[in-house]
Design an enzyme around this catalytic site. Structure first.
Site, mmCIF file in Angstrom:
data_model
loop_
_atom_site.group_PDB
_atom_site.id
_atom_site.type_symbol
_atom_site.label_atom_id
_atom_site.label_comp_id
_atom_site.label_asym_id
_atom_site.label_seq_id
_atom_site.Cartn_x
_atom_site.Cartn_y
_atom_site.Cartn_z
ATOM 1 N N CYS A 104 -15.304 3.632 -5.539
ATOM 2 C CA CYS A 104 -16.435 4.483 -5.925
ATOM 3 C C CYS A 104 -17.483 3.615 -6.608
ATOM 4 O O CYS A 104 -17.271 2.446 -6.881
ATOM 5 C CB CYS A 104 -15.967 5.550 -6.901
ATOM 6 N N ARG A 139 -20.260 1.860 -1.349
ATOM 7 C CA ARG A 139 -18.924 1.803 -1.957
ATOM 8 C C ARG A 139 -18.158 3.109 -1.723
ATOM 9 O O ARG A 139 -16.943 3.155 -1.878
ATOM 10 C CB ARG A 139 -19.024 1.544 -3.451
ATOM 11 N N TRP A 174 -15.508 7.889 -3.289
ATOM 12 C CA TRP A 174 -14.673 7.726 -2.098
ATOM 13 C C TRP A 174 -13.325 8.327 -2.476
ATOM 14 O O TRP A 174 -12.620 7.789 -3.333
ATOM 15 C CB TRP A 174 -14.508 6.255 -1.718
ATOM 16 N N ASN A 228 -13.699 5.010 -11.416
ATOM 17 C CA ASN A 228 -13.381 4.317 -10.171
ATOM 18 C C ASN A 228 -11.995 3.721 -10.359
ATOM 19 O O ASN A 228 -11.784 2.931 -11.285
ATOM 20 C CB ASN A 228 -14.403 3.212 -9.895
ATOM 21 N N GLY A 229 -11.032 4.138 -9.535
ATOM 22 C CA GLY A 229 -9.678 3.604 -9.670
ATOM 23 C C GLY A 229 -8.664 4.718 -9.452
ATOM 24 O O GLY A 229 -8.999 5.797 -8.972
ATOM 25 N N GLU A 283 -10.130 -8.212 15.824
ATOM 26 C CA GLU A 283 -11.344 -7.942 15.046
ATOM 27 C C GLU A 283 -12.317 -7.086 15.856
ATOM 28 O O GLU A 283 -12.915 -6.147 15.327
ATOM 29 C CB GLU A 283 -11.986 -9.272 14.638
ATOM 30 N N LYS A 294 -13.712 -3.421 14.729
ATOM 31 C CA LYS A 294 -15.150 -3.100 14.647
ATOM 32 C C LYS A 294 -15.448 -1.804 15.394
ATOM 33 O O LYS A 294 -16.100 -0.907 14.905
ATOM 34 C CB LYS A 294 -16.003 -4.223 15.244
ATOM 35 N N GLU A 302 -13.960 1.296 13.737
ATOM 36 C CA GLU A 302 -14.600 1.643 12.461
ATOM 37 C C GLU A 302 -15.900 2.406 12.626
ATOM 38 O O GLU A 302 -16.177 3.343 11.911
ATOM 39 C CB GLU A 302 -14.953 0.368 11.699
ATOM 40 N N HIS A 310 3.760 -6.394 28.746
ATOM 41 C CA HIS A 310 4.943 -5.948 27.982
ATOM 42 C C HIS A 310 4.733 -4.538 27.421
ATOM 43 O O HIS A 310 5.155 -4.235 26.307
ATOM 44 C CB HIS A 310 5.218 -6.948 26.854
ATOM 45 N N LYS A 363 -16.709 0.313 1.552
ATOM 46 C CA LYS A 363 -16.933 -1.114 1.794
ATOM 47 C C LYS A 363 -15.818 -1.970 1.215
ATOM 48 O O LYS A 363 -15.430 -2.959 1.808
ATOM 49 C CB LYS A 363 -18.258 -1.562 1.196
HETATM 50 C C1 AGP Z 1 -13.765 -4.506 7.966
HETATM 51 O O1 AGP Z 1 -14.860 -4.195 8.807
HETATM 52 C C2 AGP Z 1 -13.449 -3.382 7.009
HETATM 53 N N1 AGP Z 1 -14.590 -2.960 6.304
HETATM 54 C C3 AGP Z 1 -12.260 -3.688 6.140
HETATM 55 O O2 AGP Z 1 -11.149 -3.912 6.985
HETATM 56 C C4 AGP Z 1 -12.398 -4.920 5.212
HETATM 57 O O3 AGP Z 1 -12.425 -6.103 5.972
HETATM 58 C C5 AGP Z 1 -11.184 -4.967 4.290
HETATM 59 O O4 AGP Z 1 -11.163 -3.782 3.518
HETATM 60 C C6 AGP Z 1 -11.189 -6.189 3.372
HETATM 61 O O5 AGP Z 1 -12.318 -6.156 2.545
HETATM 62 P P1 AGP Z 1 -12.637 -7.460 1.633
HETATM 63 O O6 AGP Z 1 -12.929 -8.596 2.569
HETATM 64 O O7 AGP Z 1 -13.823 -7.070 0.811
HETATM 65 O O8 AGP Z 1 -11.402 -7.724 0.811
#
Ligand code: AGP
Length: 616
Positions: A2, A27, A74, A100-101, A488, A492, A495, A511, A611
């Site tokens: 958050c 965030r 969040w 936040n936490g 990756e 992407k 997401e 497989h 994020k």
């Molecule tokens: C990647 O596109 C995501 N946003 C997520 O997997 C991110 O890479 C992961 O949460 C790690 O974040 P960081 O690099 O800030 O630790």
């Protein structure tokens, strides 16, 4: 995670808090709210949805004050509802708190409070903390600043878990209190005003003088003074840092989204990852931030790389890089697994944690677990003031500038670039010759121009993306250095477009994965002209034999076989095998971006995501 912003000073706090929240929206963006104290009265405005909803609410129901706190959420505990939005009040309704936490023992505390007659409006752990502090304050006879700080201290001693909090109380109308354990919180120092924020980007336009709070610290802010103390009530030493305003450039510029802006920054950010770190004279990399002597680096017998999400995918490329260029045994571990595994490691094991934000809870926990066992643990981070950057035993900064788009893009290529430098450095201390080192440096220095060439493929990639945007499933495949790139690329697309994309080593197709192949399921195969090119051709043929559409990423100048087989062919510049991940990642980023745009998805703030995941 958050976002939190607090203010006390002579100005109207509302625009300051709203602008700060806007900068922190990446965030978390389930709901948001503001609490202010004015003439001894506490007022709250909060709403589900984006921060614009809060702006609209405040236009309808105006607020004005000179101190306040705010929050963008969040969700961790409780659904996205008005009741669960922050700020939360204590039983008296005169204390407001944002958090936040995760308070891990909140259920027990809530039950204890309920036995005393407390009633809760929400499902959140945060509201329990507000009641706990309010209860401690109400038990004190005096209603002073000192009493409120003491009540905060008393309550936080009973809490397990993580917090970054800000709170205000109507009975103490000239004070804002903050505290942190495990979630970031920064104090901004102004003239006759002070700020609190989860991230300096929310306040850098007002002040560049900041103090990054440490775990177990409590800060109390007045207009013209602040104090920082620990849970025992003792004052603590602090350093004032002057932040680089440009490092927090939050402007999208000419781009419609942060994600596409950050994709197009990669020629620059990959250059920044190398700048000042290549020694032509010694044909090696220079990484002073590792804070290790040549003898220590030479004694490294094993490397462990750990991270989450995209950072883990970069780490997986790093495994191939370090083993092929330096022949040092390397393994990767998801940070969330590393922290609970009892990975056998010796004193000559070097651990790196990778994190763009430097605040990912699992990665921070992996760092602390590694250090708990006495291992030197280095960080590869973008946020220089982050908890991971500050707690690691050295490392390499990415210098990629803020990455605001929730989908990581430039951070991936920066991390892979840095891992290449680490592989070069370790390799040149072992078997790599000077001429081999010189060649690797030349190839690295040629990368930014090749990235620019790759970015010029955008229009072709966008057209391909639009033609497959309605796919429900998509397969990504690659081998060796590009297997992690397939993962990756799938992440992407997942997401930002919500398409069920998955990544595999190409050979895994037969497989079981091939059961998914049909005319409706496109496969994206990373097939550069490398040592396993012919093997990738076989995988493509297997897909085509089942009428599966194939989009291939090949190498310029080596396209004839691919052209005859594939439905679409994207050609990236020639590069050594070990550098193709950086180039191949870019078309996948563009593909995901344009698919999401075609589908009308919220590219920079995809549903359910944040994020940086600062909770476990
Ligand atoms: C990647 O596109 C995501 N946003 C997520 O997997 C991110 O890479 C992961 O949460 C790690 O974040 P960081 O690099 O800030 O630790």
């Amino acid at each position: 995670m958050c976002g939190i912003v607090g203010y006390i000073g002579a100005k109207n706090t509302i625009p300051i808090l709203l602008e700060g929240l806007q900068r922190l929206e990446y965030r978390g963006y389930d709901s948001s709210g503001i609490a202010v104290v004015n003439h001894g009265e506490l007022s709250i405005r909060k709403t589900p949805g984006r921060i614009q909803n809060l702006r609209d609410l405040i236009i309808k129901e105006p607020l004005e004050a000179h101190l306040g706190i705010s929050h963008t959420r969040w969700a961790t505990h409780g659904e996205v509802t008005y009741q669960n939005a922050h700020p939360h009040l204590d039983a008296s309704g005169r204390l407001a708190l944002v958090h936040n936490g995760v308070i891990e023992n909140y259920a027990k505390l809530r039950a204890q409070l309920q036995e005393e007659g407390h009633r809760f409006q929400s499902q959140t752990d945060t509201e329990v903390l507000a009641h706990l502090i309010g209860r401690a304050f109400d038990l004190l006879s005096e209603k002073t600043e000192k009493a409120l700080i003491a009540a905060v201290r008393e309550a936080l001693r009973r809490v397990d878990g993580t917090y970054g909090i800000a709170l205000i109380h109507a009975d103490v109308p000239e004070l804002v209190i903050g505290a942190r354990r495990g979630s970031p919180l920064v104090l901004g120092i102004g003239v006759g005003e002070h700020f609190l924020a989860s991230d300096v980007s929310a306040i850098v336009m007002h002040t560049r003088d900041v103090v990054y709070l440490n775990d177990y610290e409590i800060v109390s802010l007045r207009r013209d003074a602040f104090t920082i103390s620990n849970l025992q009530g003792n004052g603590t030493h602090y350093n004032v840092t002057t932040v680089d305003e440009l490092a927090h450039d939050m402007d999208k510029g000419i781009y419609p989204h942060y994600m596409i802006k950050e994709i197009f920054e990669q020629a620059h950010t990959v250059h920044e990852a190398m700048r000042g770190r290549l020694s032509l004279e010694e044909a090696t990399a220079k990484l002073g931030g590792l804070e290790m002597s040549n003898a220590e680096l030479r004694s490294v017998e094993r490397v462990v790389l750990s991270g989450c999400g995209t950072a883990m995918h970069a780490a997986m490329v790093g495994e191939y890089l370090i083993e092929s260029l330096a022949q040092v045994p390397t393994e990767c571990e998801f940070a969330s697994e590393f922290r609970y595994r009892n990975l056998p490691m010796t004193k000559d094991t070097l651990v790196f944690v990778l994190s763009q934000s430097g605040e990912t809870a699992d990665t921070l926990a992996a760092l602390r677990e590694s250090q708990r066992k006495g291992h030197r643990t280095l960080g590869i981070c973008n946020n220089v003031a982050s908890t991971i950057a500050r707690e690691s035993n050295g490392g390499v900064y990415m210098h990629a500038g803020p990455e605001i788009g929730v989908a990581a893009t430039k951070s991936f290529t920066s991390q892979v670039t840095i891992l290449t430098l680490i592989a070069l450095l370790l390799g040149r201390m072992r078997h790599l010759s000077s001429s081999e080192g010189t060649k690797i440096i030349a190839e690295l220095e040629a990368l930014p121009e090749k990235i620019k060439k790759t970015l010029e493929l955008q229009d072709q990639i966008a057209a391909i993306a639009r033609s497959y945007a309605t796919s429900k499933v998509m397969l990504f495949m690659g081998r060796q250095f590009n297997y992690p790139v397939a993962l990756e690329g799938a992440l992407k697309l997942k997401e930002v477009s919500y398409i069920a994309a998955s990544g595999y080593p190409s050979a895994e197709l037969k497989h079981g994965v091939i059961a998914l192949v049909n005319e409706e399921t496109p496969s994206l195969v990373i097939a550069p002209h490398d040592a396993v090119f012919s093997k990738n051709l076989s995988s493509i043929q297997e897909v085509k034999a089942r009428k599966g559409p194939v989009i291939a990423i090949g190498t310029q100048g080596h396209s004839s076989e691919l052209e005859s087989m594939c439905d679409h062919l994207i050609l990236i510049p020639q590069a050594p095998d070990y550098l193709t991940p950086i180039l191949a990642a870019i078309p996948l980023q563009l593909f995901a971006y344009h698919t999401a745009v075609a589908l009308g998805c919220d590219v920079d703030k995809p549903r359910n995501l944040a994020k940086s995941v600062t909770v476990e």
